[in-house]
Design an enzyme around this catalytic site. Structure first.
Site, PDB file in Angstrom:
ATOM      1  N   LYS A 228       0.810  -1.229   0.000  1.00 14.73           N
ATOM      2  CA  LYS A 228       0.000   0.000   0.000  1.00 14.73           C
ATOM      3  C   LYS A 228       0.844   1.280   0.000  1.00 14.73           C
ATOM      4  O   LYS A 228       0.441   2.288  -0.558  1.00 14.73           O
ATOM      5  CB  LYS A 228      -0.960   0.005   1.192  1.00 14.73           C
ATOM      6  CG  LYS A 228      -2.086  -1.030   1.051  1.00 14.73           C
ATOM      7  CD  LYS A 228      -3.095  -0.909   2.177  1.00 14.73           C
ATOM      8  CE  LYS A 228      -4.220  -1.920   2.004  1.00 14.73           C
ATOM      9  NZ  LYS A 228      -5.295  -1.750   2.976  1.00 14.73           N
TER      10      LYS A 228
ATOM     11  N   ASN B 187      -5.098   1.986  -1.496  1.00 20.62           N
ATOM     12  CA  ASN B 187      -5.672   0.645  -1.683  1.00 20.62           C
ATOM     13  C   ASN B 187      -6.359   0.489  -3.042  1.00 20.62           C
ATOM     14  O   ASN B 187      -6.804  -0.602  -3.388  1.00 20.62           O
ATOM     15  CB  ASN B 187      -6.630   0.272  -0.542  1.00 20.62           C
ATOM     16  CG  ASN B 187      -7.981   0.961  -0.652  1.00 20.62           C
ATOM     17  OD1 ASN B 187      -8.113   1.970  -1.339  1.00 20.62           O
ATOM     18  ND2 ASN B 187      -8.972   0.413   0.012  1.00 20.62           N
TER      19      ASN B 187
ATOM     20  N   GLY C 182      -4.059   1.885  17.929  1.00 23.49           N
ATOM     21  CA  GLY C 182      -3.147   1.574  16.835  1.00 23.49           C
ATOM     22  C   GLY C 182      -2.539   2.839  16.254  1.00 23.49           C
ATOM     23  O   GLY C 182      -3.121   3.932  16.375  1.00 23.49           O
TER      24      GLY C 182
ATOM     25  N   GLY D 103      -0.576   1.738   9.548  1.00 26.92           N
ATOM     26  CA  GLY D 103      -1.250   2.159   8.326  1.00 26.92           C
ATOM     27  C   GLY D 103      -2.764   2.143   8.452  1.00 26.92           C
ATOM     28  O   GLY D 103      -3.442   3.054   7.960  1.00 26.92           O
TER      29      GLY D 103
ATOM     30  N   GLU E 256       5.491   6.159  21.336  1.00 26.42           N
ATOM     31  CA  GLU E 256       6.342   6.991  20.460  1.00 26.42           C
ATOM     32  C   GLU E 256       5.824   6.965  19.017  1.00 26.42           C
ATOM     33  O   GLU E 256       5.951   7.942  18.292  1.00 26.42           O
ATOM     34  CB  GLU E 256       7.800   6.519  20.419  1.00 26.42           C
ATOM     35  CG  GLU E 256       8.386   5.960  21.696  1.00 26.42           C
ATOM     36  CD  GLU E 256       7.897   4.544  21.981  1.00 26.42           C
ATOM     37  OE1 GLU E 256       7.118   4.420  22.956  1.00 26.42           O
ATOM     38  OE2 GLU E 256       8.265   3.605  21.255  1.00 26.42           O
TER      39      GLU E 256
HETATM   40  P1  ATR Z   1      -1.164  -1.965   9.690  1.00 23.98           P
HETATM   41  O1  ATR Z   1      -0.776  -1.394   8.379  1.00 23.98           O
HETATM   42  O2  ATR Z   1      -2.020  -3.194   9.624  1.00 23.98           O
HETATM   43  O3  ATR Z   1      -1.734  -0.941  10.612  1.00 23.98           O
HETATM   44  P2  ATR Z   1       1.430  -1.756  10.939  1.00 23.98           P
HETATM   45  O4  ATR Z   1       1.678  -0.459  10.254  1.00 23.98           O
HETATM   46  O5  ATR Z   1       2.529  -2.756  11.049  1.00 23.98           O
HETATM   47  O6  ATR Z   1       0.214  -2.530  10.304  1.00 23.98           O
HETATM   48  O7  ATR Z   1       0.895  -1.421  12.422  1.00 23.98           O
HETATM   49  C1  ATR Z   1       0.494  -2.422  13.286  1.00 23.98           C
HETATM   50  C2  ATR Z   1      -0.216  -1.797  14.470  1.00 23.98           C
HETATM   51  O8  ATR Z   1      -0.710  -2.854  15.297  1.00 23.98           O
HETATM   52  C3  ATR Z   1       0.669  -0.944  15.358  1.00 23.98           C
HETATM   53  O9  ATR Z   1      -0.110   0.069  15.960  1.00 23.98           O
HETATM   54  C4  ATR Z   1       1.143  -1.975  16.402  1.00 23.98           C
HETATM   55  O10 ATR Z   1       1.548  -1.431  17.616  1.00 23.98           O
HETATM   56  P3  ATR Z   1       3.077  -0.970  17.831  1.00 23.98           P
HETATM   57  O11 ATR Z   1       3.255   0.252  17.014  1.00 23.98           O
HETATM   58  O12 ATR Z   1       3.169  -0.703  19.280  1.00 23.98           O
HETATM   59  O13 ATR Z   1       3.931  -2.126  17.372  1.00 23.98           O
HETATM   60  C5  ATR Z   1      -0.132  -2.727  16.603  1.00 23.98           C
HETATM   61  N1  ATR Z   1       0.069  -4.075  17.164  1.00 23.98           N
HETATM   62  C6  ATR Z   1       0.507  -5.185  16.537  1.00 23.98           C
HETATM   63  N2  ATR Z   1       0.531  -6.229  17.375  1.00 23.98           N
HETATM   64  C7  ATR Z   1       0.093  -5.768  18.579  1.00 23.98           C
HETATM   65  C8  ATR Z   1      -0.120  -6.371  19.851  1.00 23.98           C
HETATM   66  N3  ATR Z   1       0.122  -7.660  20.049  1.00 23.98           N
HETATM   67  N4  ATR Z   1      -0.589  -5.596  20.845  1.00 23.98           N
HETATM   68  C9  ATR Z   1      -0.846  -4.300  20.654  1.00 23.98           C
HETATM   69  N5  ATR Z   1      -0.679  -3.651  19.462  1.00 23.98           N
HETATM   70  C10 ATR Z   1      -0.211  -4.398  18.442  1.00 23.98           C
END
Ligand code: ATR
Length: 271
Positions: A66, A87, A127, A130, A155
């Site tokens: 994406k 998308n 979250g 993306g 952060e």
């Molecule tokens: P996407 O494009 O699907 O949003 P990404 O950019 O990799 O994927 O972001 C993943 C998100 O899911 C992030 O907010 C991540 O939190 P961190 O930034 O703290 O890593 C969150 N995430 C993934 N696994 C997680 C978990 N087990 N518990 C809490 N947050 C999670």
């Protein structure tokens, strides 16, 4: 003449987009083909350029392409710009390629379908990836009473601070209060079968809990957890998936099936 569409990503084998667009085309009497194109690592730009060179009219983009698609597009809609991700790509009459992001508007339309009026909601978005960025602008456009974002790694929310303004409260997970009427899980945690680390006390039983992920029987680990905490109104992201596809269909063809009719047809084929 038959128009040519596709989904590009890796993996793509599981994608429901060909089924959805095939169904919409049948409903609208449009003549299209829709294929799945697996993008090898580092090959997005070439694969996508080849698709359009060989007569492609438009394509959907899924993970992990994406952001690459955002760079590929000649022009971006405000939604794609804000999300930093695309998308849906469309070949325009002048030969240029337009990039859009219909995910967030798909979510907003699904929330409306489910009876919510965002202007009356205190929204919590969990979250900072993306998916979270992609829904932010369409949600803000509905003028909710408040919008709060939180993330496991606080952060990472700094990048959100740069793209937004004082309308969005950025709150550490441990400082969240149980005051949200709509809780959106925009993390990828449900994909991995784990819960985002939000304390139970934050999830009020009167809130509406929506997980952007979808799963068999419309149950994700997060929606099931919320139900155990007494939340009655929960939904997974299947409706968002359908409605982002309807918006993409409209961008490509200039018309789209009625939402309720589309859901009726989808129910018949029981995805
Ligand atoms: P996407 O494009 O699907 O949003 P990404 O950019 O990799 O994927 O972001 C993943 C998100 O899911 C992030 O907010 C991540 O939190 P961190 O930034 O703290 O890593 C969150 N995430 C993934 N696994 C997680 C978990 N087990 N518990 C809490 N947050 C999670």
């Amino acid at each position: 003449m038959t128009e040519k569409y596709a989904i590009l990503g890796n993996p793509v084998a599981h994608s429901l987009s060909p089924v959805l667009h095939g169904l919409f085309a049948k409903m609208m009497h449009d003549d299209i083909t829709y294929e799945k194109i697996l993008v090898e690592s580092g090959m997005f730009s070439k694969t996508c350029a080849d698709f359009f060179r060989l007569g492609g009219n438009g394509c959907n983009i899924t993970v992990p392409c994406k952001v690459d698609a955002c760079e590929f597009a000649d022009n971006l809609t405000e939604y794609a710009k804000c999300a930093g991700a695309v998308n849906t790509l469309k070949k325009m009459p002048d030969g240029s390629v337009l990039g859009d992001n219909t995910d967030g508007r798909g979510l907003v339309n699904d929330l409306k379908r489910l009876g919510l009026n965002l202007a009356k909601e205190h929204v919590l978005i969990i979250g900072a990836g993306g998916a979270a960025k992609g829904i932010l602008l369409p949600i803000l456009k509905e003028s909710p009473l408040s919008v709060t974002m939180t993330n496991r790694h606080f952060e990472k929310l700094e990048s959100i601070r740069e793209m937004t303004d004082e309308r969005v409260n950025l709150v550490r997970q441990e400082n969240l209060e149980p005051k949200y009427s709509l809780i959106l899980n925009a993390t990828s945690s449900s994909l991995m079968g784990v819960l985002p680390n939000i304390e139970n006390r934050v999830i009020a039983s009167s809130s509406f809990v929506y997980d952007l992920m979808y799963h068999k029987e419309h149950k994700t680990i997060f929606t099931e957890h919320a139900k155990k905490l007494g939340v009655k109104n929960v939904a997974d992201g299947f409706g968002m998936l359908v409605l982002q596809a309807v918006l993409g269909y409209e961008l490509w063809h200039g018309h789209a099936p009625d939402t309720a009719a589309a859901f009726n047809e989808i129910a018949k084929i029981a995805l």
